[in-house]
Design an enzyme around this catalytic site. Structure first.
Site, PDB file in Angstrom:
ATOM      1  N   ARG A 147       0.844  -1.116   0.031  1.00  0.00           N
ATOM      2  CA  ARG A 147      -0.055   0.034  -0.035  1.00  0.00           C
ATOM      3  C   ARG A 147       0.854   1.183   0.087  1.00  0.00           C
ATOM      4  NH1 ARG A 147      -5.524  -1.636   1.870  1.00  0.00           N
ATOM      5  NH2 ARG A 147      -6.204   0.541   2.256  1.00  0.00           N
ATOM      6  N   TYR A 150       0.801   4.289  -2.603  1.00  0.00           N
ATOM      7  CA  TYR A 150      -0.360   5.299  -2.309  1.00  0.00           C
ATOM      8  C   TYR A 150      -0.001   6.010  -1.128  1.00  0.00           C
ATOM      9  CZ  TYR A 150      -5.241   6.673  -2.072  1.00  0.00           C
ATOM     10  OH  TYR A 150      -6.362   7.502  -2.006  1.00  0.00           O
ATOM     11  N   LYS A 154       0.827   9.908  -1.132  1.00  0.00           N
ATOM     12  CA  LYS A 154       0.013  10.923  -0.589  1.00  0.00           C
ATOM     13  C   LYS A 154       0.580  11.634   0.554  1.00  0.00           C
ATOM     14  CE  LYS A 154      -3.979  10.354  -2.916  1.00  0.00           C
ATOM     15  NZ  LYS A 154      -4.457  11.535  -3.806  1.00  0.00           N
ATOM     16  N   ASN A 179     -13.105   6.907   3.566  1.00  0.00           N
ATOM     17  CA  ASN A 179     -13.947   5.949   2.436  1.00  0.00           C
ATOM     18  C   ASN A 179     -15.163   6.784   1.943  1.00  0.00           C
ATOM     19  OD1 ASN A 179     -11.888   4.220   4.267  1.00  0.00           O
ATOM     20  ND2 ASN A 179     -12.704   2.703   2.714  1.00  0.00           N
ATOM     21  N   VAL A 192     -14.695  -2.019  -1.336  1.00  0.00           N
ATOM     22  CA  VAL A 192     -15.548  -2.934  -0.616  1.00  0.00           C
ATOM     23  C   VAL A 192     -16.984  -2.519  -1.195  1.00  0.00           C
ATOM     24  CG1 VAL A 192     -15.570  -1.390   1.361  1.00  0.00           C
ATOM     25  CG2 VAL A 192     -16.151  -3.930   1.437  1.00  0.00           C
ATOM     26  N   VAL A 193     -17.500  -1.122  -1.248  1.00  0.00           N
ATOM     27  CA  VAL A 193     -18.809  -1.032  -1.537  1.00  0.00           C
ATOM     28  C   VAL A 193     -19.272  -1.531  -2.923  1.00  0.00           C
ATOM     29  CG1 VAL A 193     -20.378   0.782  -1.651  1.00  0.00           C
ATOM     30  CG2 VAL A 193     -18.949   0.939   0.050  1.00  0.00           C
TER      31      VAL A 193
HETATM   32  P1  NAD Z   1     -10.843   7.306  -9.176  1.00  0.00           P
HETATM   33  O1  NAD Z   1      -9.812   6.419  -9.565  1.00  0.00           O
HETATM   34  O2  NAD Z   1     -12.191   7.209  -9.621  1.00  0.00           O
HETATM   35  O3  NAD Z   1     -10.420   8.602  -9.798  1.00  0.00           O
HETATM   36  C1  NAD Z   1      -9.230   9.132  -9.995  1.00  0.00           C
HETATM   37  C2  NAD Z   1      -9.090   9.927 -11.396  1.00  0.00           C
HETATM   38  O4  NAD Z   1      -7.713  10.411 -11.451  1.00  0.00           O
HETATM   39  C3  NAD Z   1      -9.422   8.973 -12.492  1.00  0.00           C
HETATM   40  O5  NAD Z   1     -10.347   9.813 -13.195  1.00  0.00           O
HETATM   41  C4  NAD Z   1      -8.206   8.626 -13.134  1.00  0.00           C
HETATM   42  O6  NAD Z   1      -8.069   8.329 -14.744  1.00  0.00           O
HETATM   43  C5  NAD Z   1      -7.230  10.053 -12.983  1.00  0.00           C
HETATM   44  N1  NAD Z   1      -5.789   9.659 -12.920  1.00  0.00           N
HETATM   45  C6  NAD Z   1      -5.106   8.725 -12.190  1.00  0.00           C
HETATM   46  N2  NAD Z   1      -3.732   9.218 -12.590  1.00  0.00           N
HETATM   47  C7  NAD Z   1      -3.729  10.106 -13.230  1.00  0.00           C
HETATM   48  C8  NAD Z   1      -2.621  10.905 -14.060  1.00  0.00           C
HETATM   49  N3  NAD Z   1      -1.459  10.430 -13.855  1.00  0.00           N
HETATM   50  N4  NAD Z   1      -2.792  11.927 -14.795  1.00  0.00           N
HETATM   51  C9  NAD Z   1      -4.296  12.355 -14.631  1.00  0.00           C
HETATM   52  N5  NAD Z   1      -5.239  11.580 -14.334  1.00  0.00           N
HETATM   53  C10 NAD Z   1      -5.048  10.545 -13.545  1.00  0.00           C
HETATM   54  O7  NAD Z   1     -11.011   7.721  -7.579  1.00  0.00           O
HETATM   55  P2  NAD Z   1     -11.573   8.406  -6.852  1.00  0.00           P
HETATM   56  O8  NAD Z   1     -12.283   7.672  -5.507  1.00  0.00           O
HETATM   57  O9  NAD Z   1     -12.433   9.557  -7.644  1.00  0.00           O
HETATM   58  O10 NAD Z   1     -10.718   9.589  -6.053  1.00  0.00           O
HETATM   59  C11 NAD Z   1     -10.291  10.700  -6.358  1.00  0.00           C
HETATM   60  C12 NAD Z   1      -9.110  11.466  -5.408  1.00  0.00           C
HETATM   61  O11 NAD Z   1      -9.688  11.126  -4.130  1.00  0.00           O
HETATM   62  C13 NAD Z   1      -7.849  10.459  -5.421  1.00  0.00           C
HETATM   63  O12 NAD Z   1      -6.911  11.491  -5.363  1.00  0.00           O
HETATM   64  C14 NAD Z   1      -7.985   9.580  -4.216  1.00  0.00           C
HETATM   65  O13 NAD Z   1      -6.721   9.372  -3.827  1.00  0.00           O
HETATM   66  C15 NAD Z   1      -8.693  10.582  -3.268  1.00  0.00           C
HETATM   67  N6  NAD Z   1      -9.425   9.823  -2.206  1.00  0.00           N
HETATM   68  C16 NAD Z   1     -10.601   8.960  -2.555  1.00  0.00           C
HETATM   69  C17 NAD Z   1     -11.125   8.439  -1.587  1.00  0.00           C
HETATM   70  C18 NAD Z   1     -12.289   7.556  -1.854  1.00  0.00           C
HETATM   71  O14 NAD Z   1     -13.052   6.818  -1.066  1.00  0.00           O
HETATM   72  N7  NAD Z   1     -13.171   7.559  -2.927  1.00  0.00           N
HETATM   73  C19 NAD Z   1     -10.571   8.229  -0.310  1.00  0.00           C
HETATM   74  C20 NAD Z   1      -9.464   8.949  -0.003  1.00  0.00           C
HETATM   75  C21 NAD Z   1      -9.016   9.850  -1.011  1.00  0.00           C
HETATM   76  N1  UDP Z   2     -12.880  -5.613   1.362  1.00  0.00           N
HETATM   77  C1  UDP Z   2     -13.553  -7.033   1.587  1.00  0.00           C
HETATM   78  N2  UDP Z   2     -14.118  -7.574   0.487  1.00  0.00           N
HETATM   79  C2  UDP Z   2     -13.820  -6.918  -0.781  1.00  0.00           C
HETATM   80  C3  UDP Z   2     -13.340  -5.608  -0.884  1.00  0.00           C
HETATM   81  C4  UDP Z   2     -12.491  -5.088   0.239  1.00  0.00           C
HETATM   82  O1  UDP Z   2     -13.624  -7.586   2.589  1.00  0.00           O
HETATM   83  O2  UDP Z   2     -14.483  -7.656  -1.560  1.00  0.00           O
HETATM   84  C5  UDP Z   2     -12.195  -5.048   2.664  1.00  0.00           C
HETATM   85  C6  UDP Z   2     -10.999  -4.753   2.582  1.00  0.00           C
HETATM   86  O3  UDP Z   2     -10.071  -5.871   3.174  1.00  0.00           O
HETATM   87  C7  UDP Z   2     -10.914  -3.516   3.655  1.00  0.00           C
HETATM   88  C8  UDP Z   2     -12.199  -2.700   3.568  1.00  0.00           C
HETATM   89  O4  UDP Z   2     -12.937  -3.731   2.961  1.00  0.00           O
HETATM   90  O5  UDP Z   2     -10.464  -4.327   5.099  1.00  0.00           O
HETATM   91  C9  UDP Z   2     -12.107  -1.639   2.756  1.00  0.00           C
HETATM   92  O6  UDP Z   2     -11.554  -1.886   1.493  1.00  0.00           O
HETATM   93  P1  UDP Z   2     -11.356  -0.791   0.459  1.00  0.00           P
HETATM   94  O7  UDP Z   2     -10.426  -1.547  -0.796  1.00  0.00           O
HETATM   95  O8  UDP Z   2     -12.796  -0.647  -0.153  1.00  0.00           O
HETATM   96  O9  UDP Z   2     -10.938   0.101   0.957  1.00  0.00           O
HETATM   97  P2  UDP Z   2      -9.539   0.647   1.890  1.00  0.00           P
HETATM   98  O10 UDP Z   2      -8.917  -0.785   2.379  1.00  0.00           O
HETATM   99  O11 UDP Z   2      -8.491   1.488   1.074  1.00  0.00           O
HETATM  100  O12 UDP Z   2     -10.048   1.372   2.898  1.00  0.00           O
END
Ligand code: NAD
Ligand code: UDP
Ligand code: UDP
Length: 320
Positions: A147, A150, A154, A179, A192-193
Site C-alpha cells: 500500500r 499510495y 500521498k 472512504n 468494498v462498497v
Molecule cells: P478514481 O480512480 O475514480 O479517480 C481518480 C481519477 O484520476 C481517474 O479519473 C483517473 O483516470 C485519474 N488519474 C489517475 N492518474 C492520473 C494521472 N497520472 N494524470 C491524470 N489523471 C489521472 O478515484 P476517486 O475515488 O474519485 O478518487 C479521487 C481522489 O480522491 C484521489 O486522489 C484519491 O486518492 C482521493 N481519495 C478518494 C477516496 C475515496 O474513498 N473515494 C478516499 C481517500 C482519498
Molecule cells: N474488503 C472486503 N471485500 C472486498 C473488498 C474489500 O472485505 O471485496 C475489505 C478490505 O480488506 C478492507 C475494507 O474492505 O478491509 C475496505 O476496502 P477498500 O478496498 O474499499 O478500501 P481501503 O482498504 O482502502 O479502505
C-alpha cells in the site's frame, strides 16, 4: 452575463473519476467554468458524458506527471487511482502521479497565484493506533509494503503542499478523505462498497477479506463534495489538513449484511485472505471540519447505499 466577482475558471485533475466527476457537476451548477484534466486511467468518459455539450465544461486528456500550462483561477488536484486494486496495478506510476503530479500542479498554482486543493487520504494514518483519527495523529504507515506507493505518495504530496505554502506562500487546502462511496464508482475497482453491491445484485458470493471485523467509516459522495467546496472557500490561511468523512463506523461484515438486506439478495458470505497491511480500524474525528467549515455529513449509510444500489442496478441492466 458572466459575473467575474463570483464565477471562476477551475481546474479539476482526475475530473473523469468517481469523485472528480461529481465535483465537476457541482462546480458547473455553482456557475463556474470547469477544465477537467484526466488521463482516463481509472476514470471514464461515461462519467462526464452528460457534460460534453455543456458550454462551461472542457475536457483535456492529460497525465499530471507531465507539466501543464493553462490559465485558471483555482485548482482541485484529485488525479490518482484510489482503489487498492488500481493503485497497486502500476505502483511506480502511482507514486509518480502523487509526487510529480503534486509538483506540477503546485508549480502551476505558483505561476498563477491560484488557490490549490489536495485530495489527500485517511491512508496517511496507515493502520492507526489512535482511534478515532484526529489530524494531529502522525500515522502508522509501512514505507515498503504493497500500500506504500499510495500512502507514502500521498504523504509526500502533503509535504510538498506545506513546503510550497511555507516557501512560496501558496494558498493551499488539504483534505484527508475517508472512504467515500456513491454512483459512478468503478464497478470493477475492487473497493468494498462496489464489490459487495455488484456481487449482491449478481447473486454471487460476497467476498469478506479476513474475518470481516475490520472497520471503515463510509461517507456518501454528495456530503463529501459539499465538504470540498466549503474547504476550498474557507478563510485564507486555513490550510488544513482537515478530515472529511462520515464518523459512522461499521465492520465489513455489518456492511455485507446491510447490502444483502437492501438488495434482497440470496448471496452468501465467503471469507478470503486479508491483504497485507489492511488497516484494522478507521473512523474520522471531524471536529475540525465541524468547527471551521460548519460541515457534518447528512446522509446515513443505508440511505446512501440505496442510491448507490440503484445506480449499479441500472448499470448492470444496461450491460455496463
Ligand atoms: P478514481 O480512480 O475514480 O479517480 C481518480 C481519477 O484520476 C481517474 O479519473 C483517473 O483516470 C485519474 N488519474 C489517475 N492518474 C492520473 C494521472 N497520472 N494524470 C491524470 N489523471 C489521472 O478515484 P476517486 O475515488 O474519485 O478518487 C479521487 C481522489 O480522491 C484521489 O486522489 C484519491 O486518492 C482521493 N481519495 C478518494 C477516496 C475515496 O474513498 N473515494 C478516499 C481517500 C482519498
Ligand atoms: N474488503 C472486503 N471485500 C472486498 C473488498 C474489500 O472485505 O471485496 C475489505 C478490505 O480488506 C478492507 C475494507 O474492505 O478491509 C475496505 O476496502 P477498500 O478496498 O474499499 O478500501 P481501503 O482498504 O482502502 O479502505
Ligand atoms: N509547472 C507546470 N505548469 C506551470 C508552471 C510549472 O506544469 O504553469 C510545472 C513544471 O514542470 C515545474 C513544476 O511545475 O517543473 C514545479 O514548478 P516550480 O516553479 O515550483 O519549480 P521549477 O520550475 O523551478 O522546477
Amino acid at each position: 452575463m458572466k459575473n467575474y466577482e463570483t464565477t471562476k475558471r477551475i481546474l479539476v485533475t482526475g475530473g473523469a473519476g468517481f469523485l472528480g466527476s461529481h465535483l465537476c457537476d457541482r462546480l458547473l451548477r455553482d456557475g463556474h467554468e470547469v477544465v477537467c484534466a484526466d488521463n482516463l486511467f481509472t476514470g471514464t468518459k461515461r462519467n462526464i458524458a452528460h457534460l460534453r455539450e455543456h458550454p462551461r465544461f472542457e475536457f483535456v486528456r492529460h497525465d499530471v506527471t507531465f507539466p501543464l500550462y493553462i490559465e485558471v483561477d483555482e485548482i482541485f488536484n484529485l488525479a490518482c487511482p484510489a482503489s487498492p486494486v488500481h493503485y497497486q496495478h502500476d505502483p511506480v506510476q502511482t507514486t509518480k502521479t502523487s509526487v510529480h503530479g503534486a509538483i506540477n500542479m503546485l508549480g502551476l498554482a505558483k505561476r498563477l497565484n491560484a488557490r490549490i486543493f489536495q485530495a489527500s487520504t485517511s491512508e496517511v494514518y496507515g493502520d492507526p493506533s489512535v482511534h478515532p483519527q484526529t489530524e494531529a495523529y502522525w500515522g502508522n504507515v509501512n514505507p515498503i509494503g504493497i500500500r506504500s506507493c499510495y500512502d507514502e505518495g500521498k504523504r509526500c504530496a502533503e509535504t510538498l503542499f506545506f513546503d510550497y505554502h511555507r516557501q512560496h506562500q501558496l494558498d493551499i487546502k488539504v483534505a484527508r478523505i475517508f472512504n467515500t462511496y456513491g454512483p459512478r464508482m468503478h464497478p470493477n475497482d475492487g473497493r468494498v462498497v462496489s464489490n459487495f453491491i455488484v456481487q449482491a445484485l449478481k447473486g454471487e458470493s460476497i467476498t469478506i477479506y479476513g474475518d470481516g471485523r475490520q472497520t471503515r467509516s463510509f461517507c456518501y459522495v454528495d456530503d463529501l463534495i459539499e465538504g470540498f467546496v466549503r474547504l476550498m472557500n474557507s478563510e485564507p490561511g486555513f490550510t488544513g489538513p482537515v478530515n472529511l468523512g462520515n464518523p459512522g463506523e461499521f465492520t465489513i461484515r455489518q456492511l455485507a449484511e446491510i447490502v444483502i438486506e437492501l438488495t434482497g439478495s440470496k448471496s452468501t458470505l465467503v471469507e478470503k485472505p486479508l491483504p497485507s497491511d489492511d488497516p484494522m480500524q478507521r473512523r474520522p474525528d471531524i471536529s475540525l471540519a465541524q468547527s471551521k467549515l460548519g460541515w457534518t455529513p447528512q446522509i446515513a449509510l443505508r440511505q446512501g447505499l440505496e442510491k448507490t444500489i440503484a445506480y449499479f442496478d441500472d448499470l448492470l441492466r444496461a450491460g455496463g
